[in-house]
Enzyme design. Structure first.
Site, PDB file in Angstrom:
ATOM      1  N   HIS A 174     -11.536  -5.112   9.845  1.00 25.46           N
ATOM      2  CA  HIS A 174     -12.038  -4.889   8.487  1.00 25.46           C
ATOM      3  C   HIS A 174     -13.420  -4.262   8.469  1.00 25.46           C
ATOM      4  O   HIS A 174     -14.156  -4.396   7.499  1.00 25.46           O
ATOM      5  CB  HIS A 174     -12.111  -6.212   7.719  1.00 25.46           C
ATOM      6  N   GLU A 180       0.811  -1.224   0.000  1.00 24.03           N
ATOM      7  CA  GLU A 180       0.000   0.000   0.000  1.00 24.03           C
ATOM      8  C   GLU A 180       0.840   1.267   0.000  1.00 24.03           C
ATOM      9  O   GLU A 180       0.488   2.248  -0.675  1.00 24.03           O
ATOM     10  CB  GLU A 180      -0.952   0.016   1.203  1.00 24.03           C
TER      11      GLU A 180
END
Lengths: 342, 319
Positions: free
Chosen positions: B124, B55
């Site tokens: 999440h 990322e």
């Protein structure tokens, strides 16, 4: 550490743990059809990696620690966690290993040295180095086992941690389970070493620690290779990167879907996405669990009747875990707020 | 108009802009790994690429590409994965233009799903919109309908600033009418989803359908609720909210985020300062409990705002 040191009993122990993992996860997978709605979110299976998990953790001794990823059922099972509590966790129940707060992705059993998992790829690698620092300070030769996937080696956390761990000679063994796929991306599509035909263990070279690649479907090979790394770490000579080559026999996880869509396990990405049925079937033929059973029977370590008996006993153990988990109540609602602070 | 799911509408927005502007790139993890991938097939590997799980590099590369004149859209999948690269999101992308005295611009879109509260446990499921809304230089879009998903994505790509585009995972398959052809939804313009006179409800994302459901329920009791969806929280259309509160005098702010990290707490502060004279009752916030999201189903429901809690909030504010 030689295979000779692995007596028959120990080899049977390895096979037993491999089969327990397989049976446990088959029941997890079956829950989606047998009891729809009981498992929520995302579960990830380690089928194909059992030999790697158990071969590595055969070296685990009291005082050691292990950390892993969201694909985490196999480690605590091997370390002695109660499958009833594990299944109850996967089902979100009060008797779960983490009281129903973590679920399948976040199994933790500190009493048995399993410090936990992260659902974020690569994030657990520095945690392992921290635990290894603590082990180094204890000066008892304790080692930390750090399990992660090939995908995680593309994270900064992996590279930063390997550098520090090597520099500080931390007693850690970094076991990279390379299962060939990051969800639907093949290793060669995302890794410069793989694309150049190199093993992923060459990454260790950049940080001056040993890097070795082992056939992760052969528990004895893993036992040997990880054994050397563990010995090195216990002796204070620092960490090792072990690339353990496995093949994930199930899809990355159950389908990702909002509530209302029944969850299930789709076909493996090799077939569903890439149309490589041959590759998948070859991997199935090399399935480490039946293969090691064959090895033990051929080697006279186990008779097939004994192996069948073992399988029946394990099936009963896991069946019991399923019924226990189904009967376990949901946690008290207020417990949702209990563990935000120590 | 075409009926399509929210997720397809986002893709429609990206297609619209990629067709129109060859400078738009689309890349991220686990996309375009086979030749038949819709975007790869349409625009080729020069503009559409799979990336490793990296990322910091993905978003950092987007910043560089944007400074060099391209318009990257980064597929992050889950909002939490942006946290891995928090420096790039918060302290690089939105700072470059300012620090260069306006010499560079950083037109990029960080596309990420959020709020997936259906058993995804602690890492999440977050509703992180407020985390980004206070960063000067960043814009934050939070579409609640398929049409807004398309129109806001297209506007995000055309915007000359870094945009965090947060699509709600629980809305993924919700169908909605989406305008055909070129369609843009402006940033900073709230949508009054239901007009009403008695109370103002402000909600974003998955909370919008919950708020509309509550309003419907309340209507049966003769309570007429106005439901406002800001659609972007940076820029935030305070005028529309203030105008509504001027009319109703009562406000319930709904947010799936934990209270002190919520958009609603920011709106509450603005209303206390700028709408105080209009308020006839204290502001009510209906947010998630201040906790990590638990895995177990009843516990997850226990900590999240829902229709019943919104109705209860409205009853309280009307007392």
């Amino acid at each position: 550490m030689s295979v000779q040191s692995l007596n028959a009993e120990r080899q049977v122990w390895i096979y037993t743990q491999m089969l327990r993992i397989r049976t446990f996860e088959e029941r997890v997978k079956r829950t989606f059809t047998d009891h729809p709605g009981v498992i929520r979110g995302h579960t990830h299976l380690a089928d194909g990696a059992e030999a790697s998990i158990v071969g590595s953790l055969s070296h685990f001794r009291e005082g050691d620690a292990a950390l892993a990823t969201y694909r985490c059922h196999g480690y605590p099972l091997t370390l002695g966690s109660d499958p009833k509590a594990m299944m109850a966790e996967v089902y979100g129940r009060a008797d779960g290993l983490c009281k129903g707060l973590g679920g399948s992705m976040h199994l933790t059993d500190v009493k048995r040295g399993f410090l936990g998992t992260s659902g974020i790829v690569g994030a657990g690698i520095p945690h392992a180095a921290g635990a290894a620092w603590a082990a180094q300070l204890r000066k008892r030769g304790d080692v930390v086992f750090c399990f992660f996937g090939d995908g995680a080696s593309k994270q900064g956390a992996f590279h930063e941690t390997l550098n520090i761990a090597s520099l500080w000679k931390l007693p850690a063994v970094f076991v990279m389970e390379n299962n060939g796929y990051n969800v639907v991306t093949t290793t060669a599509q995302e890794d410069a070493n793989a694309a150049a035909g190199e093993p992923l263990s060459v990454k260790a070279k950049a940080y001056a620690l040993p890097g070795v690649t082992v056939d992760g479907t052969d528990p004895l090979a893993v036992y040997r290779t990880v054994g050397e790394a563990v010995e090195r770490a216990r002796a204070g000579r620092g960490p090792t990167l072990v690339e353990s080559k496995v093949y994930r026999l199930s899809a990355h996880g159950n389908i990702i879907a909002p509530p209302g869509v029944p969850l299930h396990y789709p076909e493996h990405e090799a077939i569903a996405v890439f149309g490589k049925r041959e590759e998948y079937e070859a991997a199935l033929r090399g399935d480490p669990v039946p293969r090691f059973r064959g090895t033990l029977i051929l080697g006279g370590v186990l008779t097939s009747a004994q192996a069948d008996e073992l399988a029946a006993r394990i099936a009963g153990e896991i069946e019991e875990a399923v019924s226990f988990a189904l009967k376990s109540p949901f946690p008290k609602l207020e417990s949702a707020l209990e563990y935000n602070y120590a | 108009m075409a009926l399509m799911p929210y997720i397809a509408a986002i893709d429609a927005g990206i297609h619209q802009e990629m067709r129109r502007d060859p400078k738009v790139l689309y890349f991220g993890q686990n996309l375009a790994t086979t030749e038949n991938h819709a975007f790869l097939a349409a625009y080729g590997p020069e503009r559409v690429r799979v990336t490793p799980i990296s990322e910091t590099a993905e978003i950092g590369i987007a910043v560089g590409a944007a400074m060099a004149g391209l318009r990257p859209v980064v597929e992050l999948y889950m909002a939490e994965f942006m946290l891995v690269a928090m420096d790039q999101v918060v302290n690089e992308a939105p700072r470059m233009r300012y620090m260069s005295g306006g010499q560079v611009k950083v037109p990029l879109v960080l596309k990420a799903g959020y709020g997936f509260t259906c058993g995804w446990a602690g890492q999440h499921t977050g509703t992180l919109s407020a985390l980004f809304m206070g960063v000067p230089g960043l814009k934050v879009a939070v579409p609640a309908t398929a049409a807004d998903a398309k129109g806001l994505m297209a506007s995000a790509i055309r915007d000359d600033n870094p945009v965090v585009f947060l699509h709600h995972y629980l809305l993924t398959l919700e169908q909605g009418e989406v305008p055909d052809g070129e369609y843009l939804v402006p940033f900073g313009k709230a949508d009054v989803r239901r007009a009403g006179a008695d109370v103002t409800i402000v909600a974003t994302g998955w909370m919008v359908p919950r708020a509309l459901g509550a309003a419907q329920q309340l209507a049966k009791e003769g309570i007429d609720a106005e439901v406002i969806d800001p659609r972007t929280v940076a820029p935030l259309d305070l005028d529309t909210i203030l105008k509504s509160v001027d009319k109703t005098g009562r406000v319930v702010l709904v947010d799936q985020a934990t209270r002190h990290a919520s958009v609603s707490s920011v709106i509450a502060a603005e209303l206390a300062e700028h709408g105080f004279r209009a308020l006839r009752a204290p502001i009510i916030q209906v947010t998630a409990a201040d906790t990590t999201i638990p895995y177990s189903e009843p516990l997850e429901a226990y900590v999240l705002p829902d229709e019943a809690r919104i109705v209860a909030g409205v009853r309280t504010v009307l007392k």
